[in-house]
Design an enzyme around this catalytic site. Structure first.
Site, PDB file in Angstrom:
ATOM      1  N   ARG A   1       0.835  -1.196   0.000  1.00 48.22           N
ATOM      2  CA  ARG A   1       0.000   0.000   0.000  1.00 48.22           C
ATOM      3  C   ARG A   1       0.872   1.249   0.000  1.00 48.22           C
ATOM      4  O   ARG A   1       2.078   1.193   0.223  1.00 48.22           O
ATOM      5  CB  ARG A   1      -0.908  -0.013   1.234  1.00 48.22           C
ATOM      6  CG  ARG A   1      -2.058  -1.005   1.124  1.00 48.22           C
ATOM      7  CD  ARG A   1      -2.882  -1.073   2.387  1.00 48.22           C
ATOM      8  NE  ARG A   1      -4.146  -1.785   2.166  1.00 48.22           N
ATOM      9  CZ  ARG A   1      -4.993  -2.115   3.140  1.00 48.22           C
ATOM     10  NH1 ARG A   1      -4.712  -1.815   4.396  1.00 48.22           N
ATOM     11  NH2 ARG A   1      -6.112  -2.742   2.841  1.00 48.22           N
ATOM     12  N   HIS A   2       0.220   2.390  -0.257  1.00 46.89           N
ATOM     13  CA  HIS A   2       0.919   3.665  -0.272  1.00 46.89           C
ATOM     14  C   HIS A   2       1.648   3.868   1.053  1.00 46.89           C
ATOM     15  O   HIS A   2       1.103   3.597   2.122  1.00 46.89           O
ATOM     16  CB  HIS A   2      -0.086   4.796  -0.509  1.00 46.89           C
ATOM     17  CG  HIS A   2       0.551   6.138  -0.651  1.00 46.89           C
ATOM     18  ND1 HIS A   2       0.546   7.067   0.361  1.00 46.89           N
ATOM     19  CD2 HIS A   2       1.205   6.709  -1.693  1.00 46.89           C
ATOM     20  CE1 HIS A   2       1.164   8.163  -0.039  1.00 46.89           C
ATOM     21  NE2 HIS A   2       1.577   7.969  -1.291  1.00 46.89           N
ATOM     22  N   GLY A   3       2.909   4.347   0.962  1.00 47.54           N
ATOM     23  CA  GLY A   3       3.706   4.507   2.169  1.00 47.54           C
ATOM     24  C   GLY A   3       3.114   5.455   3.180  1.00 47.54           C
ATOM     25  O   GLY A   3       3.397   5.360   4.379  1.00 47.54           O
TER      26      GLY A   3
ATOM     27  N   LEU B   1      -0.277   5.798   3.371  1.00 47.18           N
ATOM     28  CA  LEU B   1      -1.681   5.370   3.449  1.00 47.18           C
ATOM     29  C   LEU B   1      -2.606   6.513   3.040  1.00 47.18           C
ATOM     30  O   LEU B   1      -3.621   6.795   3.678  1.00 47.18           O
ATOM     31  CB  LEU B   1      -2.025   4.880   4.867  1.00 47.18           C
ATOM     32  CG  LEU B   1      -1.285   3.615   5.326  1.00 47.18           C
ATOM     33  CD1 LEU B   1      -1.708   3.246   6.754  1.00 47.18           C
ATOM     34  CD2 LEU B   1      -1.547   2.442   4.380  1.00 47.18           C
TER      35      LEU B   1
END
Length: 398
Positions: free
Chosen positions: A228-230, A232
Site C-alpha cells: 500500500r501507499h507509504g 496510506l
C-alpha cells in the site's frame, strides 16, 4: 545541434569501488568523459566477486567505456604517479571510508595543491563530518540506519531491506550531480572544489510518503504498509492478484477511479458513499482492496493490463527479472543491449539513463581485464617510457 557528447574533453581519475563511485563514473563515461579506473593489484572488490557465479555481471554493468590501470597507492612511487595523473585530470572520484585518502597522504588538501582546478568527488555512507562518519557503510547498513528497512515489508512481519541497492545508487546519482554542478562553477571561477555526498542523506527524501504518515499519525501508525501507499494516502494503491500472477494498480485522481469502475463494469459504485472520494476510500481501504482484488483475480495479468490500459488506469503487471532483461521497449531505446563480453560471455548491459539531444546513446565498450590499459595510460597518456613502465611493474607499483 551538437554532435558532441557533453563531457568530451573531461578526464576523470576513478578510484570508485563496488556500486556508489563506479555508477557515478559510468554515467560520466557514457556522457563522453575519459575515465581512468585505478585498481589495486588484486582488483577492486566488485571485480573479485567474479569467483561467485553471476557476481561478475555488476562489474560489467558499471564499468563499460572505462580505461583500466593498476596502481599501488601504498607505495611512494604509486602516490607520485597518482599526483601526475591528477595534474592532467579534471575530476577525481572516490568512495573509500572517510579519512582513507588522507591517511595515504592523498586527500583533497594535498591534491588541490597539485591541481587547483581539480573537482574532488567523495561518496560515503554518512558524510565526511558528523558523529557517525566512521560507521560501516554498505548498502544494507545504510538502509537500516536511514529508515528504509523500517518502512519496507508488511506491518505484522519483521522489517526487510529493499531488494535493489538503493542507497548505493542514490548516492552515486547524487555524486554525479554534485560533480556536474562543480564543473559548471569551474567554468566561471577556473577553480575546483571538494564535493561530497552521503548515501543516508541522498535516500532521505525518498521517505516522503512514509514521513507524512509518521507525522500525520504522531508516530502511532505502523511504519510498514506492505504494497500500500507509504503514507496510506491513496486507495486503491496495491498489488492485486490475477489468475497467473500479480498486477499493480493505483488511482491518483478521481478520473482514474471512475475509469477503473468502468473497466470493472461497476459504475454503480460511484454513488456509494464509501467510495465517493479519496478520503472515503482511504477510510475504507480494506473494502476497496477486496473489491479490486475480486475483479483482478478473474483475469490473466496481461489480459487485465491490456483492458486497464484501454481505460487509462495506471497499472503494470508485476514482471520478473527475465521479463525486464528482455524488455523490448528498453532494448528499442538502447537502454539495454546484449553484448558479447570478452570475459563474461553474452550479457545484457545497461546504457546510461541520461540522454543528450543530437547524439545517439554511446556504444558500449565492455569492461576490460585488470590493468589492461596500463601501457596506454602510463605510456601514451602520461608519457612514461617503456623502461619506466617495466621498472614500475617489477617494483609492483603498477
Amino acid at each position: 545541434m551538437s554532435a558532441r557528447y557533453p563531457l568530451e574533453g573531461v578526464t576523470v581519475i576513478d578510484l570508485g569501488q563496488i556500486y556508489n563511485g563506479p555508477y557515478c563514473t559510468f554515467m560520466m563515461a557514457m556522457a563522453g568523459a575519459k575515465i581512468i579506473k585505478i585498481e589495486a593489484k588484486g582488483g577492486e572488490n566488485l571485480r573479485r566477486r567474479s569467483v561467485v557465479g553471476g557476481a561478475a555481471l555488476p562489474f560489467a554493468m558499471l564499468n563499460s567505456n572505462k580505461n583500466f590501470v593498476t596502481l599501488n597507492l601504498k607505495s611512494e612511487k604509486g602516490k607520485d604517479l597518482l599526483k601526475k595523473m591528477v595534474v592532467r585530470g579534471d575530476v577525481l572520484v572516490e568512495n573509500f571510508a572517510p579519512g582513507a585518502m588522507e591517511r595515504l597522504g592523498l586527500g583533497y588538501d594535498v591534491l588541490r595543491q597539485v591541481n587547483p582546478r581539480l573537482i574532488y568527488g567523495s561518496g560515503s555512507g554518512y558524510g565526511l563530518s558528523g558523529p557517525n562518519k566512521n560507521y560501516p557503510a554498505m548498502d544494507l547498513t545504510v538502509q537500516a540506519m536511514a529508515g528504509v528497512m523500517s518502512v519496507t515489508g508488511f506491518p505484522d512481519r519483521p522489517p526487510v531491506k529493499a531488494g535493489p541497492a538503493l542507497c548505493d545508487f542514490f548516492g552515486g546519482v547524487h555524486l554525479y550531480a554534485a560533480i556536474m554542478t562543480a564543473l559548471y562553477e569551474r567554468e566561471k571561477t577556473h577553480v575546483g572544489r571538494l564535493v561530497e555526498v552521503s548515501m543516508q542523506e541522498a535516500v532521505y527524501a525518498s521517505l516522503s510518503s512514509n514521513l507524512g504518515l509518521h507525522y500525520g499519525s504522531e508516530g502511532t501508525a505502523a511504519p510498514r504498509t506492505g504494497n500500500r501507499h507509504g503514507g496510506l494516502a491513496e486507495a486503491p494503491y496495491n498489488v492485486y492478484p490475477t489468475n497467473d500472477g500479480y498486477i499493480a494498480i493505483i488511482c491518483v485522481s478521481e478520473v482514474h477511479w471512475k475509469s477503473l469502475l468502468k473497466a470493472m463494469t461497476r459504475e454503480d459504485l460511484q454513488a456509494d458513499a464509501r467510495f465517493g472520494n479519496l478520503k472515503s476510500r482511504v477510510e475504507h481501504m480494506d473494502e476497496v482492496d477486496d473489491l479490486v482484488a475480486e475483479f483482478t483475480g478473474r483475469f490473466p495479468k496481461q489480459v487485465l493490463f491490456d483492458l486497464l490500459m484501454q481505460h487509462r488506469v495506471p497499472c503494470a503487471p508485476v514482471r520478473d527479472l527475465d521479463d525486464v532483461v528482455n524488455d523490448t521497449h528498453m532494448h528499442a531505446r538502447r537502454a539495454l543491449e546484449w553484448v558479447e563480453h570478452p570475459m563474461y560471455g553474452r550479457v545484457c548491459l545497461p546504457n546510461s539513463p541520461l540522454r543528450f539531444d543530437g547524439v545517439e546513446p554511446m556504444a558500449i565498450q565492455p569492461s576490460g581485464e585488470l590493468g589492461c590499459d596500463n601501457e596506454a595510460i602510463y605510456g601514451e597518456w602520461l608519457g612514461l617510457s617503456h623502461i619506466d613502465i617495466k621498472n614500475l611493474i617489477q617494483e609492483e607499483v603498477i
